[in-house]
Write a protein that holds these residues in place. Structure first.
Motif, PDB file in Angstrom:
ATOM      1  N   ILE A   1       0.831  -1.211   0.000  1.00  0.00           N
ATOM      2  CA  ILE A   1       0.000   0.000   0.000  1.00  0.00           C
ATOM      3  C   ILE A   1       0.866   1.263   0.000  1.00  0.00           C
ATOM      4  O   ILE A   1       0.672   2.169  -0.819  1.00  0.00           O
ATOM      5  CB  ILE A   1      -0.945  -0.004   1.238  1.00  0.00           C
ATOM      6  CG1 ILE A   1      -2.010  -1.084   1.107  1.00  0.00           C
ATOM      7  CG2 ILE A   1      -1.583   1.369   1.463  1.00  0.00           C
ATOM      8  CD1 ILE A   1      -3.083  -0.822   0.072  1.00  0.00           C
TER       9      ILE A   1
ATOM     10  N   MET B   1      -3.465  -4.018  -3.492  1.00  0.00           N
ATOM     11  CA  MET B   1      -2.101  -3.837  -4.020  1.00  0.00           C
ATOM     12  C   MET B   1      -1.268  -5.016  -3.561  1.00  0.00           C
ATOM     13  O   MET B   1      -1.489  -5.544  -2.464  1.00  0.00           O
ATOM     14  CB  MET B   1      -1.469  -2.541  -3.473  1.00  0.00           C
ATOM     15  CG  MET B   1      -2.329  -1.309  -3.606  1.00  0.00           C
ATOM     16  SD  MET B   1      -2.638  -0.872  -5.333  1.00  0.00           S
ATOM     17  CE  MET B   1      -3.731   0.548  -5.124  1.00  0.00           C
TER      18      MET B   1
ATOM     19  N   GLU C   1      -2.199 -10.593  10.648  1.00  0.00           N
ATOM     20  CA  GLU C   1      -2.936  -9.485  11.263  1.00  0.00           C
ATOM     21  C   GLU C   1      -4.203  -9.957  11.987  1.00  0.00           C
ATOM     22  O   GLU C   1      -5.042  -9.145  12.338  1.00  0.00           O
ATOM     23  CB  GLU C   1      -3.357  -8.506  10.148  1.00  0.00           C
ATOM     24  CG  GLU C   1      -2.605  -7.220  10.129  1.00  0.00           C
ATOM     25  CD  GLU C   1      -3.126  -6.246   9.085  1.00  0.00           C
ATOM     26  OE1 GLU C   1      -3.679  -6.672   8.055  1.00  0.00           O
ATOM     27  OE2 GLU C   1      -2.970  -5.040   9.292  1.00  0.00           O
TER      28      GLU C   1
HETATM   29  N1  LIG Z   1      -2.309  -4.737   0.303  1.00  0.00           N
HETATM   30  C1  LIG Z   1      -3.587  -4.422   0.167  1.00  0.00           C
HETATM   31  O1  LIG Z   1      -4.156  -4.540  -0.907  1.00  0.00           O
HETATM   32  C2  LIG Z   1      -4.382  -3.879   1.322  1.00  0.00           C
HETATM   33  C3  LIG Z   1      -5.722  -3.522   1.081  1.00  0.00           C
HETATM   34  C4  LIG Z   1      -6.458  -2.982   2.119  1.00  0.00           C
HETATM   35  C5  LIG Z   1      -5.884  -2.798   3.353  1.00  0.00           C
HETATM   36  N2  LIG Z   1      -4.587  -3.168   3.556  1.00  0.00           N
HETATM   37  C6  LIG Z   1      -4.027  -2.934   4.878  1.00  0.00           C
HETATM   38  O2  LIG Z   1      -2.998  -1.961   4.757  1.00  0.00           O
HETATM   39  C7  LIG Z   1      -1.957  -2.229   5.701  1.00  0.00           C
HETATM   40  C8  LIG Z   1      -0.652  -2.396   4.931  1.00  0.00           C
HETATM   41  O3  LIG Z   1      -0.775  -3.553   4.123  1.00  0.00           O
HETATM   42  P1  LIG Z   1       0.320  -3.959   3.046  1.00  0.00           P
HETATM   43  O4  LIG Z   1      -0.305  -5.032   2.229  1.00  0.00           O
HETATM   44  O5  LIG Z   1       0.866  -2.762   2.379  1.00  0.00           O
HETATM   45  O6  LIG Z   1       1.429  -4.605   3.991  1.00  0.00           O
HETATM   46  P2  LIG Z   1       2.924  -4.945   3.612  1.00  0.00           P
HETATM   47  O7  LIG Z   1       3.070  -5.146   2.154  1.00  0.00           O
HETATM   48  O8  LIG Z   1       3.355  -6.035   4.541  1.00  0.00           O
HETATM   49  O9  LIG Z   1       3.706  -3.600   3.966  1.00  0.00           O
HETATM   50  C9  LIG Z   1       4.087  -3.217   5.254  1.00  0.00           C
HETATM   51  C10 LIG Z   1       5.577  -2.979   5.208  1.00  0.00           C
HETATM   52  O10 LIG Z   1       5.975  -2.353   6.418  1.00  0.00           O
HETATM   53  C11 LIG Z   1       7.220  -2.929   6.801  1.00  0.00           C
HETATM   54  N3  LIG Z   1       7.488  -2.609   8.198  1.00  0.00           N
HETATM   55  C12 LIG Z   1       6.914  -3.091   9.318  1.00  0.00           C
HETATM   56  N4  LIG Z   1       7.468  -2.525  10.416  1.00  0.00           N
HETATM   57  C13 LIG Z   1       8.414  -1.667   9.959  1.00  0.00           C
HETATM   58  C14 LIG Z   1       9.354  -0.803  10.589  1.00  0.00           C
HETATM   59  N5  LIG Z   1       9.414  -0.699  11.933  1.00  0.00           N
HETATM   60  N6  LIG Z   1      10.193  -0.071   9.817  1.00  0.00           N
HETATM   61  C15 LIG Z   1      10.142  -0.166   8.474  1.00  0.00           C
HETATM   62  N7  LIG Z   1       9.276  -0.971   7.805  1.00  0.00           N
HETATM   63  C16 LIG Z   1       8.439  -1.710   8.541  1.00  0.00           C
HETATM   64  C17 LIG Z   1       7.005  -4.391   6.523  1.00  0.00           C
HETATM   65  O11 LIG Z   1       8.211  -5.120   6.558  1.00  0.00           O
HETATM   66  P3  LIG Z   1       8.162  -6.714   6.900  1.00  0.00           P
HETATM   67  O12 LIG Z   1       7.544  -7.371   5.710  1.00  0.00           O
HETATM   68  O13 LIG Z   1       9.586  -7.048   7.117  1.00  0.00           O
HETATM   69  O14 LIG Z   1       7.310  -6.887   8.129  1.00  0.00           O
HETATM   70  C18 LIG Z   1       6.377  -4.309   5.126  1.00  0.00           C
HETATM   71  O15 LIG Z   1       7.380  -4.153   4.128  1.00  0.00           O
HETATM   72  C19 LIG Z   1      -2.395  -3.475   6.459  1.00  0.00           C
HETATM   73  O16 LIG Z   1      -3.065  -3.107   7.629  1.00  0.00           O
HETATM   74  C20 LIG Z   1      -3.365  -4.149   5.485  1.00  0.00           C
HETATM   75  O17 LIG Z   1      -4.316  -4.986   6.114  1.00  0.00           O
HETATM   76  C21 LIG Z   1      -3.828  -3.703   2.577  1.00  0.00           C
END
Ligand SMILES: NC(=O)c1ccc[n+]([C@@H]2O[C@H](COP(=O)([O-])OP(=O)(O)OC[C@H]3O[C@@H](n4cnc5c(N)ncnc54)[C@H](OP(=O)(O)O)[C@@H]3O)[C@@H](O)[C@H]2O)c1
Length: 351
Positions: free
Chosen positions: A11, A129, A295
């Motif tokens: 995201i 995404m 999560e």
């Molecule tokens: N992707 C979607 O389509 C989508 C849609 C709706 C809602 N959401 C929500 O949006 C949120 C983000 O989702 P996402 O899919 O983007 O997750 P993601 O791809 O896992 O991105 C989160 C990133 O943050 C990193 N991170 C965690 N702690 C950190 C820190 N202290 N310093 C630096 N980086 C750090 C993670 O690294 P690690 O992998 O090493 O932990 C990961 O690269 C979630 O709550 C999800 O449920 C996502």
């Protein structure tokens, strides 16, 4: 103007790149980590894939939170379980920024020690995404992203500023808007996720193999929906329809219609061809397959916490949380058959 993203994965990197593309005067900073982040830091750019094709967008990428200093807007896009530690790392650099959560989960209180109420914005995105390879993110599904005030309050000035920031993004099917009841929108999404996450325990295609399967629908799907609805009703939380998306009511109706003999068969055939090729893959399933923490405590677990807070129970969601914990963090998780989930639900919920 400076905009930063804390924990830019699917995201954060996509929205950061789209914002950077939308305005030449915008300075965008991504705080990243891991293999995905290493690639972004090496190239100082994100590759984005979507209806526009494939594009490289240059921006500052680093693993240091001090890079966000002086930001006007700071987006938090880590998974919910990482919110507290991310905010602790970034606290000294937030300054007077407006802070926006774009996450699943109702984590407003986690922000209270770090951001004043009038500078906090809660978001919900119905887009999908995905990180497709290190350094690359792809838009799998377009849709609306909505913003509003924290703790169930109406849209505040800060959320208006955020909605305006996104107005420059011109991608067909991507919309950004305010909502006066963002909490109701977020809970609607959360209940759909609670239902979808239960299907991940069996490594199932959510629509075809879960909702499309009679036993799953009757003994897992509908009971989860009923429990979520009951907890929300008792907590006096009015859920809102997410524009352009199937919501909890529609999914519930679909499950009921599938019980009607001939009509159910026609619906199953119609959805089969559509979702066999393009299955909905929840992030919980991706995390389980990768042996990561999930999560679930902020999704199904949120209904358990909400129920406890108002003096009732959510035993079905509680069992889904326990079963997920049994699978997560393992290199080759042994997914659980529908019959076993039904047996466990029966055991945990029968007095
Ligand atoms: N992707 C979607 O389509 C989508 C849609 C709706 C809602 N959401 C929500 O949006 C949120 C983000 O989702 P996402 O899919 O983007 O997750 P993601 O791809 O896992 O991105 C989160 C990133 O943050 C990193 N991170 C965690 N702690 C950190 C820190 N202290 N310093 C630096 N980086 C750090 C993670 O690294 P690690 O992998 O090493 O932990 C990961 O690269 C979630 O709550 C999800 O449920 C996502």
């Amino acid at each position: 103007m400076k905009v930063s993203f804390l924990g830019a994965g699917a995201i954060g990197a996509m929205f950061g790149a789209l914002l950077r593309e939308s305005r030449s005067d915008l300075q965008v900073r991504l705080v990243v980590r891991g293999v995905f982040g290493d690639e972004l830091m090496r190239n100082q750019c994100v590759e984005i894939v979507g209806p526009w094709g494939q594009k490289k967008v240059s921006m500052g990428c680093s693993s240091n939170c001090n890079d966000i200093a002086g930001s006007d807007f700071v987006f938090v896009t880590v998974k919910s379980q990482d919110t507290q530690s991310m905010l602790e790392d970034a606290a000294s650099y937030l300054g007077n920024a407006t802070v926006i959560s774009i996450q699943n989960g109702i984590n407003d209180t986690a922000y209270a020690d770090f951001v004043p109420h009038d500078r906090l914005v809660m978001g919900m995105t119905s887009t999908n995404m995905a990180v497709t390879k290190p350094g690359q993110v792809s838009m799998q599904l377009n849709g609306v992203t909505m913003f509003g005030g924290p703790n169930g309050n109406q849209a505040n000035q800060a959320s208006r500023r955020v909605a305006t920031l996104f107005q420059g993004i011109r991608v067909p099917g991507l919309h950004f808007a305010l909502h006066e009841n963002i909490l109701g929108i977020r809970y609607n999404k959360l209940a759909i996720n609670a239902l979808g996450y239960a299907s991940c325990l069996s490594n199932s295609n959510f629509i075809n193999e879960a909702i499309g399967a009679k036993h799953w629908r009757r003994d897992i799907g509908l009971p989860i929906v009923r429990e979520c609805r009951s907890v929300l009703k008792q907590a006096s939380i009015q859920i809102e329809r997410i524009p352009g998306r199937s919501d909890l009511s529609r999914l519930e109706k679909l499950m009921h219609l599938m019980e009607i003999p001939l009509l159910g068969q026609i619906i199953r055939m119609a959805i089969h061809s559509r979702f066999e090729r393009n299955p909905i893959v929840f992030s919980l399933l991706q995390d389980l397959r990768r042996g990561k923490k999930t999560e679930v405590d902020s999704i199904n677990g949120q209904f358990v916490k909400l129920a406890k807070r108002i003096g009732c129970e959510a035993p079905i969601n509680d069992t889904i949380v326990s079963l997920t914990h049994e699978l997560e963090g393992k290199p080759n998780p042994k997914f659980i058959a529908h019959e076993e989930i039904i047996r466990r639900l029966h055991r945990e919920t029968t007095p």
